[in-house]
Structure formats: C-alpha cells, structure tokens
Design a protein around this motif. Structure first.
Motif, short mmCIF file in Angstrom:
data_model
loop_
_atom_site.label_atom_id
_atom_site.label_comp_id
_atom_site.label_asym_id
_atom_site.label_seq_id
_atom_site.Cartn_x
_atom_site.Cartn_y
_atom_site.Cartn_z
N ALA A 133 0.87 -1.18 0.00
CA ALA A 133 0.00 0.00 0.00
C ALA A 133 0.90 1.22 0.00
O ALA A 133 1.81 1.33 0.82
N THR A 134 0.66 2.12 -0.91
CA THR A 134 1.53 3.29 -1.09
C THR A 134 1.80 4.04 0.22
O THR A 134 0.91 4.20 1.05
N LEU A 135 3.03 4.55 0.34
CA LEU A 135 3.38 5.35 1.52
C LEU A 135 2.59 6.66 1.56
O LEU A 135 2.43 7.27 2.61
N ASP A 136 2.08 7.06 0.42
CA ASP A 136 1.30 8.31 0.33
C ASP A 136 0.02 8.22 1.18
O ASP A 136 -0.63 9.24 1.42
N GLN B 98 -10.92 15.22 -5.72
CA GLN B 98 -10.93 13.81 -6.15
C GLN B 98 -9.51 13.35 -6.53
O GLN B 98 -9.11 12.23 -6.25
N LYS B 99 -8.77 14.28 -7.16
CA LYS B 99 -7.38 13.96 -7.55
C LYS B 99 -6.51 13.76 -6.30
O LYS B 99 -5.67 12.88 -6.24
N ASP B 100 -6.73 14.64 -5.29
CA ASP B 100 -5.88 14.58 -4.08
C ASP B 100 -6.16 13.34 -3.24
O ASP B 100 -5.32 12.86 -2.51
N PHE B 101 -7.41 12.88 -3.29
CA PHE B 101 -7.79 11.78 -2.41
C PHE B 101 -8.10 10.52 -3.20
O PHE B 101 -9.20 10.00 -3.17
N ILE B 102 -7.11 10.08 -3.92
CA ILE B 102 -7.29 8.79 -4.59
C ILE B 102 -6.02 7.97 -4.37
O ILE B 102 -4.92 8.47 -4.51
N SER B 103 -6.22 6.75 -3.96
CA SER B 103 -5.10 5.90 -3.70
C SER B 103 -5.40 4.53 -4.33
O SER B 103 -6.09 3.71 -3.73
N PRO B 104 -4.90 4.32 -5.55
CA PRO B 104 -5.25 3.08 -6.26
C PRO B 104 -4.94 1.82 -5.45
O PRO B 104 -5.71 0.86 -5.47
N ASP B 105 -3.84 1.84 -4.66
CA ASP B 105 -3.48 0.65 -3.85
C ASP B 105 -4.55 0.32 -2.82
O ASP B 105 -4.90 -0.84 -2.62
N LEU B 106 -5.01 1.37 -2.14
CA LEU B 106 -5.97 1.11 -1.06
C LEU B 106 -7.34 0.77 -1.63
O LEU B 106 -8.05 -0.10 -1.10
N ASP C 176 -7.70 -0.83 -4.32
CA ASP C 176 -7.52 -2.21 -4.78
C ASP C 176 -7.73 -3.20 -3.62
O ASP C 176 -8.33 -4.27 -3.81
N ILE C 177 -7.26 -2.83 -2.43
CA ILE C 177 -7.47 -3.71 -1.26
C ILE C 177 -8.97 -3.88 -1.03
O ILE C 177 -9.47 -5.00 -0.89
N THR C 178 -9.70 -2.77 -1.01
CA THR C 178 -11.15 -2.86 -0.78
C THR C 178 -11.85 -3.64 -1.88
O THR C 178 -12.70 -4.49 -1.62
#
Ligand code: SR1
Ligand code: MG
Length: 408
Positions: free
Chosen positions: A76-79, A165-173, A175-177
């Motif tokens: 999961a990204t460090l971001d 929407q751009k600031d609060f997107i985390s493809p890794d997380l 993907d987990i869900t």
C-alpha cells in the motif's frame, strides 16, 4: 542531510527524536522525560507510537510501512499517510471536533502526529466490553451526513470537487477494498479467506455458489469503482472510532476516496451488527437492545440530518429539480444496504476478521454469530431497495437470528 530527510521505519528512540524536531513550535516537551511506546492497539496496516512526557504532553505518531502489517504480500503506497492527514484536516472543518487534531504530517517519513485520544476507548474494544453509548447514533449520523453530503458534486463547486478527487485517490488502497471486500468473500479468489471449518459447507453454499448474490456484488463492486459520489472515510468500522461518554472521534481514514456514500454508512451498520452478535453470544440483552436502537437511529437520524442539510447546502441547480432529492437519497439508502451486506460477509469469512466474532469462545455461539452475519448480509444485498429506514434493518437482523438458529 538530516536523519529524517529520507524514509526509514522508525523505532521508539527515533520517534522521540523525531517528535521533538517536528513539534517544537507547538508542544513544550520535557526533553528529559519524553518517551515513545508502542501501544497494544494496532491496526492492520501501520506503525503507531504513543509519545508522552512527565509534564502531561502527549501525542500519537503514525507511520506507514512499505508493507502492510497484516500481510507482506499486500502493498500500500506510503502516500496513504499524507492522504489520511489531509483528510482528517478536511473532516475537522466539515464536522468540527469529530476527528483528532493533526499536529503535523511529513511526506518524507510518511508519518504524522495527531491528538492523543487515549482518554477515549477504541469503540471496538468498548463494544467487546458491552459498553453503552447513548449518543453514538446522534454523533455518527452528524459526522456522516456532513462529510458525505458536503464533499459531493451537488454541494461543492464541480471543479473544486474534481481537484479534491485527484488529491484523495489511492489506487493501492482502493484495490485492497475492491478485492478483500467486494470479491474474495464470494469465491476465495486469492485463497486467503479464513473460514471457521464447521461453517465451511454453509459458506460454500451461501456465498461461494450463489450466482444471484454474486451478480449483485459485482454491481456493488462496479458502483464502488466508478461512482465518485462523496469523499468517504473508506473504512468506517468501530476500530476507526474513538469513543467516550458524549464524544467520539473518527480516525484512520487512509482508505478515504471518492466512492458511493452508502459504503461508509453500511460499514457503520455492519460493525454495529458484529457488536450485536457478540452481545447475543454472551446473553447481554440490555447491550443488544441498545445496539438495535442505535442501528435504527443511525439510519433515521442520518436521513433527517442529510435532508435538512440538503435544503441549506445544495448549490447544483439541477439537483433542485423536484424529485431529484428523493431519487438521490434512495440511491444512498440502496447502496447502504448493499455495503452493509458486503462488510458483514468480508469480516466473517475474509482475511481481516473482527474481534467481535473471533473472540466468541463457545463454538456453537460463534457458528451462530457467523451465520447471522452471512444470512443478514445476503438479505441486505439481495433486497437493497427494501431498506429505507432504520426499522427495516432491525427486522432483518431479528429474522436472520431466527433463520440462523434453525440452520444449526
Ligand atoms: C490489509 S488491510 C485489511 C483491512 O484492514 C483495514 O482496517 C481495512 O478494513 C482493510 O480492509
Ligand atoms: Mg484501519
């Protein structure tokens, strides 16, 4: 180059040094007595430290690791630490006082410092002790109505919303869900489900082999992936809520993303149901009654507050067309039922279980608790449109209890 200018995973001593450096402008630490410890409480993903000194100063430090604590295979990204910190700061503006204060966040170390809430209980632990919080439904419904409506396209300027929407997107997380919640409970696709052996046959029949259920879950998954309706907390379970009499603080929002509002509401309801089945297993009627009342009130108060806020805050001209408000609310309530179901299922058979079920010692009671969650969850998913008020949930839970008892 300073010690904390390049990412590494900190230990307690590093954290003490780090905190002195990062909070010197806002906290007058006693350097002689400052101490960082790893609290017993831990989530599935990150590293948490409680830092305090002999003068009464204290904060929490949270650092993201390169792998999740629950599984080395799950990256999961460090971001996620930046996302969580910024979202907490935004939520504090939308629902003042209902999240911990963020003192700092640091994108080099992927760490943040936030308000010490150790005078609160983590709500899941409070539920395991069958503690009752009369104001919970009122508080959580305020948090959800405000954060979910005020971040939507119908309230925000559309361009600003898209920037957010751009600031609060985390493809890794996400993907987990999408895998852990919205796929694996219906087929053990990654062979990491954790099914109680005596319930295996039941799970295979009710979850893995029910094609009409899978079709509805496929739609819920697609809806989650594509419907950027509201900025969610994204993981709003009782382990993400600090609670004490008359106050709660929502935390751990690193799964925050734009997705259907009903996902957050469904998470809250499902996790109250986990507390309920635990109460049932230990025969605590008073606690169970309070949980059912809280489920009912959470839904009904959410609707009341959301409707009231809608009339004051909506700016999108077309959303003022007669009929739109009811249609939009109907969509949220339909999704709420669906995601209540998927949360019930994934915590019962998936990789990340909940203590409410896992701590039930008596084998028969645990099997029963699991079956209640599976049966109720299916009902919510297959009949999403029928769940329009709090009482509908209470009836479905009571029906599931009867059906589960008969099945054993
Ligand atoms: C890999 S993380 C597993 C679960 O823990 C978090 O709290 C989320 O609920 C996630 O789905
Ligand atoms: Mg978490």
């Amino acid at each position: 180059m300073g010690k904390f200018d390049k990412y590494f995973l900190m230990n307690e001593k590093d954290v003490e040094e780090y905190v002195l450096l990062k909070t010197s402008d806002c906290i007058a630490w006693d350097k002689e007595t400052i101490k960082a410890i790893v609290p017993e409480e831990h989530g599935n993903l990150n590293y948490v430290f409680h830092v305090s000194d002999g003068k009464g100063n204290s904060i929490y430090v949270k650092q993201a690791g390169l792998e999740t604590r629950i599984s080395k295979d799950m990256k999961a990204t460090l971001d996620r630490n930046r996302l969580e910190s910024e979202l907490l700061m935004l939520e504090d503006r939308l629902a003042p006082g209902m999240v911990p204060k963020v003192y700092f966040y640091d994108t080099e170390m992927s760490a943040c410092g936030m308000e010490d809430c150790s005078d609160y209980y983590v709500m899941r632990n409070a539920m395991l002790e069958h503690r009752i919080y009369k104001e919970f439904a009122d508080e959580i419904s305020t948090f959800m109505a405000r954060t979910l409506l005020l971040t939507s396209d119908i309230v925000m300027d559309h361009r600003e919303k898209k920037e957010l929407q751009k600031d609060f997107i985390s493809p890794d997380l996400c993907d987990i869900t999408e895998k852990l919640v919205l796929m694996e409970p219906y087929g053990d696709h990654m062979e990491r489900n954790r099914v109680t052996p005596t319930n295996m046959e039941f799970v295979e029949k009710e979850l893995y082999s029910d094609e009409s259920l899978k079709l509805e879950v496929a739609k819920l998954k697609y809806n989650f992936m594509t419907n950027a309706q509201s900025l969610l907390h994204g993981d709003l379970h009782t382990g993400s809520i600090f609670i004490k009499e008359g106050s709660l603080k929502v935390f751990d929002c690193e799964f925050g993303t734009y997705a259907p509002a009903g996902y957050d509401i469904g998470n809250v309801i499902a996790n109250l149901i986990f507390a309920y089945v635990n109460g049932l297993a230990y025969g605590d009627n008073r606690f169970c009654e309070w949980i059912l009342e809280s489920i009912k009130d959470t839904v009904d108060l959410f609707v009341d507050k959301w409707e009231e806020l809608y009339d004051i805050k909506v700016t999108e001209p077309m959303a003022k067309t007669p009929g739109f408000k009811n249609w939009y609310l109907g969509e949220i309530l339909r999704d709420t039922a669906g995601y209540t179901g998927t949360e019930l299922h994934r915590r019962t058979v998936g990789l990340a279980g909940v203590a409410d079920i896992e701590s039930i010692e008596d084998e028969h009671e645990r099997i029963l608790a699991e079956r209640i969650c599976i049966i109720a969850g299916k009902n919510f998913i297959l009949n999403q449109k029928k769940y329009t008020c709090g009482e509908d949930y209470v009836k479905a839970i009571e029906k599931a209890v009867k059906k589960a008892r008969k099945s054993i």
